[in-house]
Scaffold this motif. Structure first.
Motif, PDB file in Angstrom:
ATOM      1  N   ILE A 198      -1.033   3.965  10.237  1.00  0.00           N
ATOM      2  CA  ILE A 198      -0.390   4.884   9.283  1.00  0.00           C
ATOM      3  C   ILE A 198       1.032   5.221   9.739  1.00  0.00           C
ATOM      4  CG2 ILE A 198      -0.456   7.262   8.404  1.00  0.00           C
ATOM      5  CD1 ILE A 198      -3.537   7.006   8.370  1.00  0.00           C
ATOM      6  N   ILE A 199       1.179   5.523  11.023  1.00  0.00           N
ATOM      7  CA  ILE A 199       2.500   5.863  11.557  1.00  0.00           C
ATOM      8  C   ILE A 199       3.467   4.702  11.394  1.00  0.00           C
ATOM      9  CG2 ILE A 199       3.792   6.420  13.660  1.00  0.00           C
ATOM     10  CD1 ILE A 199       2.166   8.777  12.514  1.00  0.00           C
ATOM     11  N   HIS A 200       3.006   3.482  11.655  1.00  0.00           N
ATOM     12  CA  HIS A 200       3.864   2.308  11.501  1.00  0.00           C
ATOM     13  C   HIS A 200       4.348   2.167  10.056  1.00  0.00           C
ATOM     14  CE1 HIS A 200       3.977   0.405  15.400  1.00  0.00           C
ATOM     15  NE2 HIS A 200       2.663   0.540  15.544  1.00  0.00           N
ATOM     16  N   ILE A 217      -2.996  13.284   6.727  1.00  0.00           N
ATOM     17  CA  ILE A 217      -1.890  12.570   7.367  1.00  0.00           C
ATOM     18  C   ILE A 217      -0.834  13.546   7.880  1.00  0.00           C
ATOM     19  CG2 ILE A 217      -0.023  10.898   6.991  1.00  0.00           C
ATOM     20  CD1 ILE A 217      -1.820   9.398   5.094  1.00  0.00           C
ATOM     21  N   GLN A 218      -0.591  14.607   7.131  1.00  0.00           N
ATOM     22  CA  GLN A 218       0.358  15.618   7.597  1.00  0.00           C
ATOM     23  C   GLN A 218      -0.097  16.195   8.942  1.00  0.00           C
ATOM     24  OE1 GLN A 218       0.188  18.127   4.147  1.00  0.00           O
ATOM     25  NE2 GLN A 218       1.873  17.083   3.102  1.00  0.00           N
ATOM     26  N   HIS A 219      -1.389  16.454   9.044  1.00  0.00           N
ATOM     27  CA  HIS A 219      -1.936  16.990  10.301  1.00  0.00           C
ATOM     28  C   HIS A 219      -1.819  15.961  11.424  1.00  0.00           C
ATOM     29  CE1 HIS A 219      -4.520  19.293  12.974  1.00  0.00           C
ATOM     30  NE2 HIS A 219      -5.269  18.211  13.163  1.00  0.00           N
ATOM     31  N   THR A 243       0.356  16.616  14.797  1.00  0.00           N
ATOM     32  CA  THR A 243      -0.370  16.621  16.073  1.00  0.00           C
ATOM     33  C   THR A 243       0.201  15.593  17.039  1.00  0.00           C
ATOM     34  OG1 THR A 243      -2.407  17.353  14.986  1.00  0.00           O
ATOM     35  CG2 THR A 243      -2.624  16.334  17.160  1.00  0.00           C
ATOM     36  N   LEU A 244       0.432  14.374  16.545  1.00  0.00           N
ATOM     37  CA  LEU A 244       0.914  13.309  17.427  1.00  0.00           C
ATOM     38  C   LEU A 244       2.336  13.564  17.910  1.00  0.00           C
ATOM     39  CD1 LEU A 244      -0.531  10.094  15.715  1.00  0.00           C
ATOM     40  CD2 LEU A 244      -1.387  11.315  17.727  1.00  0.00           C
ATOM     41  N   VAL A 245       3.178  14.103  17.042  1.00  0.00           N
ATOM     42  CA  VAL A 245       4.551  14.427  17.454  1.00  0.00           C
ATOM     43  C   VAL A 245       4.525  15.458  18.580  1.00  0.00           C
ATOM     44  CG1 VAL A 245       6.706  15.542  16.722  1.00  0.00           C
ATOM     45  CG2 VAL A 245       5.667  13.791  15.286  1.00  0.00           C
ATOM     46  N   ASN A 285      10.426  19.808  14.041  1.00  0.00           N
ATOM     47  CA  ASN A 285       9.451  19.996  12.964  1.00  0.00           C
ATOM     48  C   ASN A 285       9.406  18.721  12.120  1.00  0.00           C
ATOM     49  OD1 ASN A 285       7.686  21.070  11.082  1.00  0.00           O
ATOM     50  ND2 ASN A 285       9.321  22.050   9.892  1.00  0.00           N
ATOM     51  N   ILE A 286       8.521  17.810  12.487  1.00  0.00           N
ATOM     52  CA  ILE A 286       8.451  16.505  11.848  1.00  0.00           C
ATOM     53  C   ILE A 286       7.202  16.413  10.975  1.00  0.00           C
ATOM     54  CG2 ILE A 286       8.267  14.008  12.269  1.00  0.00           C
ATOM     55  CD1 ILE A 286      10.996  15.184  12.967  1.00  0.00           C
ATOM     56  N   HIS A 287       7.374  15.931   9.767  1.00  0.00           N
ATOM     57  CA  HIS A 287       6.275  15.716   8.826  1.00  0.00           C
ATOM     58  C   HIS A 287       6.353  14.272   8.337  1.00  0.00           C
ATOM     59  CE1 HIS A 287       9.489  16.358   5.869  1.00  0.00           C
ATOM     60  NE2 HIS A 287       9.786  17.449   6.552  1.00  0.00           N
ATOM     61  N   PRO A 288       5.395  13.801   7.542  1.00  0.00           N
ATOM     62  CA  PRO A 288       5.409  12.388   7.130  1.00  0.00           C
ATOM     63  C   PRO A 288       6.710  11.920   6.504  1.00  0.00           C
ATOM     64  CG  PRO A 288       3.278  13.330   6.654  1.00  0.00           C
ATOM     65  CD  PRO A 288       4.134  14.463   7.129  1.00  0.00           C
ATOM     66  N   HIS A 289       7.312  12.731   5.640  1.00  0.00           N
ATOM     67  CA  HIS A 289       8.553  12.288   5.006  1.00  0.00           C
ATOM     68  C   HIS A 289       9.703  12.240   6.006  1.00  0.00           C
ATOM     69  CE1 HIS A 289      10.203  11.043   1.172  1.00  0.00           C
ATOM     70  NE2 HIS A 289      11.301  11.728   1.425  1.00  0.00           N
ATOM     71  N   SER A 290       9.587  13.025   7.083  1.00  0.00           N
ATOM     72  CA  SER A 290      10.596  12.967   8.151  1.00  0.00           C
ATOM     73  C   SER A 290      10.635  11.575   8.763  1.00  0.00           C
ATOM     74  CB  SER A 290      10.285  13.972   9.255  1.00  0.00           C
ATOM     75  OG  SER A 290      10.182  15.279   8.761  1.00  0.00           O
TER      76      SER A 290
END
Length: 306
Positions: A143-145, A228-230, A234-236, A244-249
């Motif tokens: 997902i991250i990739h 996915i937001q969680h 969490t991983l960041v 403050n990083i989220h998926p769109h970041s």
């Protein structure tokens, strides 16, 4: 009468304008908010002063104290949705003319730079994610990739099915923003990460969700945007990055990484980010100095050690 118009408006957004279900829902929420303000007055009997009064309530709050007022960007989005509704109602002849007879001037929202990881932070994050072990970690890595190395949007990743990925051509096929079909070239590192997930989570039905989560011991469902937001948050944090990083970041980070390569032309970045306008792409150019499958393949692996 109003409920029939709103139902027709929803169909218009989804079927004629190609808006996503989420966008259509947001438009309907905005119009319904205005409908409640009217306190029984029909949406078809509105005049411009009604809309101006509603905007004042949005800007100052229902009690006039400003405690529950909407932000400038929120007001702008709500008024835009109402304008779209009345353009629809006029076009479909539910009303003779739109009550919005002149331009409504609204305060411009404060410009806010998108949060993102710079290329060094992005490389650090990818390396960290690649080293994680465990079933869910393999899924999370894929997902991250897709978010950080293909610039996919959150809901695009959520919507992927097994048959969305063509491993032979290294392409992902899905419905993107605006309802357009997208065929996206993927770096080998991305398809490798997806293969690892499928290997430990075989998917018999090709049309089934690619990424899933357990709701109980024996029940699974398609992963949700909030899941996915969680995962990203969490991983960041575990990686030691305090932004403050989220998926769109991560999509912004991908665009910034592309722009940091002086040899990558803006029009190429536009294509890879799937922007309709080059003007949207230029926001990334000040973050870096001043690609088709060939460009993708020539990029360095973010996760490899130097």
């Amino acid at each position: 009468m109003d409920e029939d118009i709103l139902k027709s408006f929803e169909g218009y957004l989804l079927n004629e304008k190609g808006r996503s279900p989420l966008t259509a829902k947001n438009y309907l929420v905005s119009v319904s908010l205005f409908q409640r303000y009217l306190m029984g007055q029909s949406l078809t009997k509105v005049i411009l002063d009604n809309i101006r009064g509603f905007i004042l309530i949005l800007q100052t709050g229902t009690d006039g104290t400003g405690k529950n007022k909407h932000s400038a960007s929120s007001v702008q989005a709500i008024v835009s949705a109402i304008g779209t509704f009345y353009n629809f109602a006029t076009e479909k002849k539910f009303i003779a003319a739109s009550p919005i007879t002149c331009k409504i001037n609204l305060p411009a929202p404060k410009h806010k730079e998108p949060s993102f990881l710079d290329p060094e932070e992005l490389s650090k994050f990818i390396k960290f994610v690649d080293k994680l072990k465990g079933r869910n970690s393999i899924r999370d890595c894929a997902i991250i990739h897709l978010l950080a190395q293909a610039g996919m949007r959150l809901r695009e990743v959520v919507s992927l099915n097994k048959n969305s990925i063509n491993f032979k051509t290294r392409e992902a096929k899905f419905i993107g923003k605006g309802g357009d079909e997208v065929i996206l070239s993927l770096h080998p590192e991305i398809t490798d990460s997806i293969k690892k997930w499928i290997d430990i989570h075989p998917i018999a039905d090709p049309s089934s969700a690619l990424f899933v989560t357990n709701t109980s011991r024996f029940k699974i469902r398609r992963i949700s945007p909030s899941n996915i937001q969680h995962i990203v948050k969490t991983l960041v944090g575990k990686c030691g990055i305090t932004k403050n990083i989220h998926p769109h970041s991560l999509r912004h980070s991908y665009g910034t990484w592309l722009a940091s390569n002086p040899s990558t032309e803006p029009v190429v970045i536009q294509g890879l980010m799937r922007h309709r306008s080059l003007a949207t792409t230029t926001k990334y150019l000040h973050l870096g100095e001043k690609r088709s499958k060939t460009v993708i393949d020539s990029m360095p692996r973010l996760g490899e050690e130097k």
